[in-house]
Design a protein around this motif. Structure first.
Motif, PDB file in Angstrom:
ATOM      1  N   THR A 247     -43.746 -27.782  26.796  1.00 43.70           N
ATOM      2  CA  THR A 247     -43.260 -27.161  25.568  1.00 43.70           C
ATOM      3  C   THR A 247     -41.882 -27.686  25.192  1.00 43.70           C
ATOM      4  N   GLU A 248     -41.435 -27.347  23.973  1.00 41.37           N
ATOM      5  CA  GLU A 248     -40.073 -27.685  23.581  1.00 41.37           C
ATOM      6  C   GLU A 248     -39.072 -26.997  24.504  1.00 41.37           C
ATOM      7  N   PHE A 249     -39.365 -25.770  24.865  1.00 37.62           N
ATOM      8  CA  PHE A 249     -38.530 -25.034  25.808  1.00 37.62           C
ATOM      9  C   PHE A 249     -38.434 -25.797  27.125  1.00 37.62           C
ATOM     10  N   GLY A 250     -39.584 -26.289  27.598  1.00 37.93           N
ATOM     11  CA  GLY A 250     -39.603 -27.045  28.846  1.00 37.93           C
ATOM     12  C   GLY A 250     -38.865 -28.364  28.741  1.00 37.93           C
ATOM     13  N   HIS A 251     -38.918 -28.974  27.554  1.00 34.51           N
ATOM     14  CA  HIS A 251     -38.195 -30.229  27.339  1.00 34.51           C
ATOM     15  C   HIS A 251     -36.701 -30.027  27.535  1.00 34.51           C
ATOM     16  N   ILE A 252     -36.153 -28.973  26.952  1.00 39.43           N
ATOM     17  CA  ILE A 252     -34.721 -28.719  27.084  1.00 39.43           C
ATOM     18  C   ILE A 252     -34.393 -28.322  28.521  1.00 39.43           C
ATOM     19  N   PHE A 253     -35.324 -27.636  29.170  1.00 36.86           N
ATOM     20  CA  PHE A 253     -35.137 -27.277  30.581  1.00 36.86           C
ATOM     21  C   PHE A 253     -34.931 -28.539  31.421  1.00 36.86           C
ATOM     22  N   ARG A 254     -35.756 -29.545  31.178  1.00 34.73           N
ATOM     23  CA  ARG A 254     -35.629 -30.781  31.942  1.00 34.73           C
ATOM     24  C   ARG A 254     -34.375 -31.551  31.558  1.00 34.73           C
ATOM     25  N   LEU A 255     -34.014 -31.477  30.271  1.00 35.98           N
ATOM     26  CA  LEU A 255     -32.782 -32.123  29.828  1.00 35.98           C
ATOM     27  C   LEU A 255     -31.582 -31.524  30.542  1.00 35.98           C
ATOM     28  N   ALA A 256     -31.597 -30.194  30.698  1.00 37.47           N
ATOM     29  CA  ALA A 256     -30.511 -29.529  31.414  1.00 37.47           C
ATOM     30  C   ALA A 256     -30.526 -29.900  32.884  1.00 37.47           C
ATOM     31  N   ALA A 257     -31.721 -29.976  33.485  1.00 37.46           N
ATOM     32  CA  ALA A 257     -31.823 -30.288  34.911  1.00 37.46           C
ATOM     33  C   ALA A 257     -31.314 -31.697  35.205  1.00 37.46           C
ATOM     34  N   ALA A 258     -31.432 -32.595  34.218  1.00 39.08           N
ATOM     35  CA  ALA A 258     -31.011 -33.982  34.438  1.00 39.08           C
ATOM     36  C   ALA A 258     -29.503 -34.157  34.351  1.00 39.08           C
ATOM     37  N   ALA A 259     -28.817 -33.180  33.718  1.00 42.34           N
ATOM     38  CA  ALA A 259     -27.369 -33.309  33.566  1.00 42.34           C
ATOM     39  C   ALA A 259     -26.682 -33.038  34.895  1.00 42.34           C
ATOM     40  N   PRO A 260     -25.782 -33.894  35.321  1.00 40.13           N
ATOM     41  CA  PRO A 260     -25.115 -33.687  36.616  1.00 40.13           C
ATOM     42  C   PRO A 260     -24.151 -32.512  36.565  1.00 40.13           C
ATOM     43  N   ARG A 261     -24.073 -31.761  37.651  1.00 36.27           N
ATOM     44  CA  ARG A 261     -23.124 -30.661  37.753  1.00 36.27           C
ATOM     45  C   ARG A 261     -21.737 -31.229  37.985  1.00 36.27           C
ATOM     46  N   GLN A 262     -20.778 -30.798  37.167  1.00 31.58           N
ATOM     47  CA  GLN A 262     -19.424 -31.308  37.291  1.00 31.58           C
ATOM     48  C   GLN A 262     -18.653 -30.551  38.372  1.00 31.58           C
ATOM     49  N   LYS A 263     -17.811 -31.262  39.119  1.00 33.77           N
ATOM     50  CA  LYS A 263     -16.961 -30.591  40.092  1.00 33.77           C
ATOM     51  C   LYS A 263     -15.825 -29.879  39.365  1.00 33.77           C
ATOM     52  N   THR A 264     -15.490 -28.686  39.861  1.00 35.54           N
ATOM     53  CA  THR A 264     -14.413 -27.927  39.246  1.00 35.54           C
ATOM     54  C   THR A 264     -13.071 -28.520  39.649  1.00 35.54           C
ATOM     55  N   PRO A 265     -12.017 -28.231  38.874  1.00 35.01           N
ATOM     56  CA  PRO A 265     -10.694 -28.750  39.248  1.00 35.01           C
ATOM     57  C   PRO A 265     -10.264 -28.322  40.648  1.00 35.01           C
ATOM     58  N   LEU A 266     -10.580 -27.088  41.045  1.00 35.10           N
ATOM     59  CA  LEU A 266     -10.148 -26.641  42.368  1.00 35.10           C
ATOM     60  C   LEU A 266     -10.890 -27.386  43.473  1.00 35.10           C
ATOM     61  N   GLN A 267     -12.172 -27.698  43.241  1.00 36.35           N
ATOM     62  CA  GLN A 267     -12.884 -28.496  44.234  1.00 36.35           C
ATOM     63  C   GLN A 267     -12.165 -29.822  44.474  1.00 36.35           C
ATOM     64  N   LEU A 268     -11.745 -30.453  43.408  1.00 36.23           N
ATOM     65  CA  LEU A 268     -11.027 -31.719  43.543  1.00 36.23           C
ATOM     66  C   LEU A 268      -9.678 -31.510  44.214  1.00 36.23           C
ATOM     67  N   GLN A 269      -8.995 -30.404  43.851  1.00 30.47           N
ATOM     68  CA  GLN A 269      -7.690 -30.130  44.431  1.00 30.47           C
ATOM     69  C   GLN A 269      -7.780 -29.850  45.926  1.00 30.47           C
TER      70      GLN A 269
END
Length: 940
Positions: A247-269
């Motif tokens: 579905t279109e809903f599923g398409h966006i779900f996969r688009l979100a899953a493909a986006a990498p999770r960004q590290k937070t500033p504190l993780q880097l610190q």
């Protein structure tokens, strides 16, 4: 509008590897007449035969989104030990075990401390794992947006089935208020309007048709409805052509899953800090080893000593303190309706510089509300918001005829509140707003409907933009009531009700109506007009009903802003946080809401649509975002949101993105902080986000930012507290080495006792400090700012230097006062044992005063109250009591080689501690007096 490009059928492989295999139907489905759709999708108007369902399910799977891939519990737990700071502590523990193995004779105290360090690592991992596991499980328990049941025709009979059991070819029955369970092609549509906000971001319901359509994007095919949306008005039958991940809903779900999770500033610190601490400990240990070996000290003992110093310089209590401080922030946010799924995300909110916020449901209440009624040439204000009949119409008598007509010409109904949810609307929200305002004007629409039952209806359609109903009164007469777009309705009126008097609609009066309509529209209100006319019989033609009408007036309504949002927006402005509205709604509506909540104050803000964004290259978008003025992004797609977030991050911004629909999920995941709605949000959005607002309110974001800033401040406070005493531990050792004293002023065992026994509880108490009053009056820190900034290091050196001078002076004063030559001192010499006890006790006592000193950056600690953090006093008291036990209890004297201190000794140490507090208070006073306008200490 419609499609040349193929509508995805379940066999469309273009959506990626998760789409079902095989084909059903084809690209011509949207262009077919309703009768031809059944053959194309291999079904019939009676629905599928039960015998066909199993085969299709085997082929296409269940109608559900794939579960997000999660690491196993053991991998999650193991991940807590792979953090660099945890690795540093594990290495420290291993070194301590090694030191124990090299000692001759072996000291059981060293073994105990090595085990204690390892225990701290395990405890820290357990705290982090338990907190994140609990938060994620809580998020998963929130209600899903995809409906649980739906009505289906199978074998010609209507059945209610779980939505997950749908397969392509099923015929579903949809009515107003239903959630759409899959992507479907309409075959029957009776004045259907669908709310596509979850996919497109548009809050207005859009018309649907069963007729063939032409070319256009999938989501603009007016003969299709999609999973995750809902039916706002009308009724329909539709054939399922895509389920689950296809579905279109599923398409966006996969688009979100493909986006990498960004590290937070504190993780880097924290990673950077761990590297620095590990490097510094290794360098100092090696340097001490290199300095002491030439002095004739035994090689093995010197090596053990160097290893012990390396271990001692690692702040063993820091990871546990950090995790607990973050966990406290998580709990505080949860009490304020903000569920954080990852501990480190707490602090990242505090460093946010830009909030990209959705409009509907976040800034507004997602409830249409009439705010003004115009009748007889006069405006009448309406108070109250939402669907509860709380509020009133100013001078309601002249508008009752208008509101009665508008209320009778409605198909929506108000659903009374229940134990699980409040009052809500079943059907079109615009009609719901009319029902509510009628009640506010004192009308009993149920009684009105009973007195004037409906006998005919001409439903709304998007062509004529009107809806009409015919009613019979008790005298046998008939009346038509019509509501719709003012321009359309005004053209069909020949008269106007002017203060209860029917007048011909002259050019002058028509101009007055147009002016009133324009004034309401300029406020961003949705405007409806209502009219009536008498009829001769109960079965008139539509043209007769909708001509020669008498205009009753205008109604202006909006989706009201949440009452708490304006204060929250003002708080963000004071905090230096830029707010960018990113919505799929119309620019005029977006600007009106933005002005109401304070996001827009300028006369001409920058308003950019998705189409205009498409025309901007990367440089153009950067230039747009570089401008410091107010910015509204309207009619945007998920890809547009992703571009904007990426561009802001490219500029060094820390970006928080809010959203509730599946269309928001890619941007939520790509942002530094993705903030999803808990009450109205989709599963896709909640999965992508690291924070969920349980009350859907923007104000909760501001509260979370305030708490996040407090968490960062508290982290810095206990960093200063923990690292300043390392200087007090190191300087006496260096002084003794260069002075030629053969023994150390403080042993590694004593240092570890300070680190683990005396420092942890006060540090935890500092991590629980409430936010300072002015925390939201400070600008956000820069993304590249380090935890150990110049200001922080300066404060560590200032406080640590005072402690170091005090304990070094105490040690050598005690040694010199004995008159014993340096070369005659041994570990068992009573004077030496008293001296090192004085050093350990001096550090513990001064740390008690240090904890009080670091509670504030510039404000006097006496102003906030010495007793305002009782946990800090209790923790410091415990440390001093433990030090007293080490000094006076024989078993502990044997472990730490200490001696009992006299009352005069404690008095001297307390005096040094008070001196440290006085020096820090003097420094703060100087900052307040000479630099009143600068950023708060520690911000840079």
């Amino acid at each position: 509008m419609g499609m040349e490009t193929p509508v995805r059928t379940p066999g469309d492989g273009g959506r990626g590897p998760t789409a079902p295999s095989g084909t059903l139907g084809g690209p011509t489905v949207p262009r077919l007449a309703p009768a031809e759709v059944f053959a194309e999708l291999d079904t019939s108007p009676r629905g599928l035969a039960s015998t066909d369902v199993a085969g299709r399910r085997d082929r296409f799977g269940f109608n559900e989104l794939p579960q997000a891939r999660r690491r196993g519990l053991w991998r999650d737990l193991a991940g807590q030990f792979t953090d660099l700071f945890a690795v540093v502590l594990l290495v420290a523990s291993a070194i301590t075990f090694l030191a124990y193995g090299l000692q001759q004779p072996r000291d059981v105290g060293t073994l105990q401390l090595a085990v204690a360090i390892l225990g701290v690592v395990v405890l820290n991992a357990a705290i982090g794992f338990a907190q994140e596991y609990s938060a994620e499980r809580t998020a998963e328990s929130l209600q899903a947006m995809v409906p649980h049941t739906c009505r289906v025709l199978r074998d010609g009979e209507r059945q209610e089935l779980p939505a997950r059991d749908l397969v392509p070819g099923d015929v579903v029955v949809l009515e107003a208020g239903d959630a759409v369970p899959a992507d479907c092609r309409l075959t029957e549509a009776h004045e259907v309007r669908a709310n596509n906000a979850a996919l497109t971001g548009e809050s207005d319901a859009v018309g649907r048709t069963a007729e063939p359509v032409g070319a256009g994007p999938v989501l603009e095919a007016r003969n299709c409805v999609f999973m995750g949306t809902d039916i706002a008005a009308g009724s329909a039958k539709a054939v399922v052509f895509a389920t689950g991940a296809a579905t279109e809903f599923g398409h966006i779900f996969r688009l979100a899953a493909a986006a990498p999770r960004q590290k937070t500033p504190l993780q880097l610190q924290v990673a950077s800090m761990a590297r620095r601490v590990a490097g510094a400990a290794l360098a100092i240990g090696a340097a001490l080893f290199a300095v002491r070996v030439p002095t004739g000290q035994p090689f093995v003992e010197t090596f053990v000593f160097a290893l012990g110093v390396m271990v001692a310089l690692v702040p063993e209590g820091l990871p546990a303190t950090l995790s607990v401080s973050l966990a406290i922030g998580v709990r505080r946010m949860a009490r304020r309706h903000a569920l954080v799924k990852q501990l480190l995300a707490v602090e990242a909110l505090g460093s946010t510089t830009v909030v990209c916020t959705d409009k509907t449901g976040t800034l507004t209440q997602a409830e249409m509300t009439v705010v003004q009624v115009w009748a007889g040439g006069e405006p009448h204000a309406v108070s109250g918001v939402g669907y509860g009949p709380v509020g009133e119409v100013s001078d309601p008598r002249p508008v009752r005829a208008l509101l009665r007509a508008a209320g009778l010409c409605c198909n929506a109904r108000l659903v009374p509140p229940s134990d699980r949810e409040g009052r809500r609307i079943l059907g079109d929200t615009t009609e719901g707003a009319l029902l509510v305002v009628a009640a506010k004007a004192g009308l009993d629409l149920a009684a009105e409907e009973a007195a004037a039952p409906r006998v005919a209806e001409f439903p709304f359609d998007s062509t004529r933009k009107l809806m009409s109903t015919v009613h019979a009164d008790t005298g046998g007469r008939y009346h038509a009531y019509v509501k719709g777009a003012p321009q359309e309705l005004l053209a069909r009126c020949s008269a106007i009700d002017w203060s209860g008097e029917r007048r011909p609609l002259t050019a002058e009066l028509r101009a007055a109506v147009i002016t009133a309509n324009d004034e309401l529209a300029s406020q961003g209100l949705r405007v409806l007009a209502a009219a009536w006319r008498p009829l001769a019989d109960s079965r008139p033609a539509q043209d007769e009903v909708e001509s020669e009408l008498t205009l009753l007036g205008l109604v202006g309504m909006l989706d009201p802003p949440r009452p708490e949002v304006s204060d929250a927006v003002n708080a963000c402005r004071r905090a230096g946080i830029r707010i960018v509205m990113v919505t799929g709604d119309h620019p005029l509506t977006a600007e009106a809401v933005a002005r109401r909540v304070g996001i827009v104050r300028e006369a001409a803000p920058a308003i950019v649509t998705g189409t205009q964004l498409d025309e901007l290259g990367e440089n153009g978008l950067d230039s747009l975002l570089d401008e410091s003025g107010e910015l509204l992004l309207c009619r945007v797609s998920p890809e547009h949101k992703m571009r904007v977030v990426t561009a802001l991050q490219r500029r060094g911004e820390v970006v928080a993105v809010t959203g509730d629909g599946a269309n928001d999920a890619p941007a939520l995941k790509h942002a530094d902080i993705g903030v999803a709605m808990g009450a109205s949000g989709t599963d896709v959005a909640r999965e992508a986000a690291v924070m969920v607002l349980l009350d859907d309110s923007f104000a909760s974001i501001t509260t979370a930012v305030r708490l996040g800033r407090s968490v960062y401040q508290n982290i810095r406070k206990f960093l200063i507290y923990l690292f300043s005493h390392n200087i007090a531990e190191l300087v006496p050792i260096l002084a003794a080495t260069f002075a030629g004293f053969p023994l150390v002023p403080i042993t590694a065992v004593q240092i570890l006792a300070i680190d683990l026994g005396s420092d942890v509880l006060p540090a935890l108490a500092l991590g629980a400090e409430p936010p300072e009053p002015d925390v939201m009056d400070r600008p956000p820190r820069a993304r590249q700012e380090r935890l150990f900034s110049t200001a922080v290091m300066g404060r560590v050196l200032f406080l640590g230097g005072i402690q170091a001078l005090g304990v070094t002076a105490v040690f050598f004063w005690h040694i010199h006062g004995s008159g014993i030559p340096y070369s005659d001192f041994t570990k068992d010499e009573p004077v030496y044992r008293e001296a090192i006890t004085m050093v350990q006790a001096g550090i513990v006592v001064s740390q008690f005063f240090n904890a009080l000193a670091v509670r504030t950056d510039r404000q006097s600690v006496f102003r906030i109250g010495l007793l305002s953090n009782p946990w800090l006093l209790a923790g410091g008291g415990f440390g001093i009591a433990l030090m007293a036990a080490i000094s006076y209890l024989p078993p502990l004297q044997d472990v730490f080689n200490t001696a009992p201190l006299a009352a005069a000794d404690w008095a001297v140490l307390a005096g040094f501690g008070a001196l440290l507090l006085a020096a820090e208070e003097t420094r703060k006073w100087w900052l307040r007096r000479h630099r009143p306008g600068n950023r708060k200490e520690g911000e840079r």
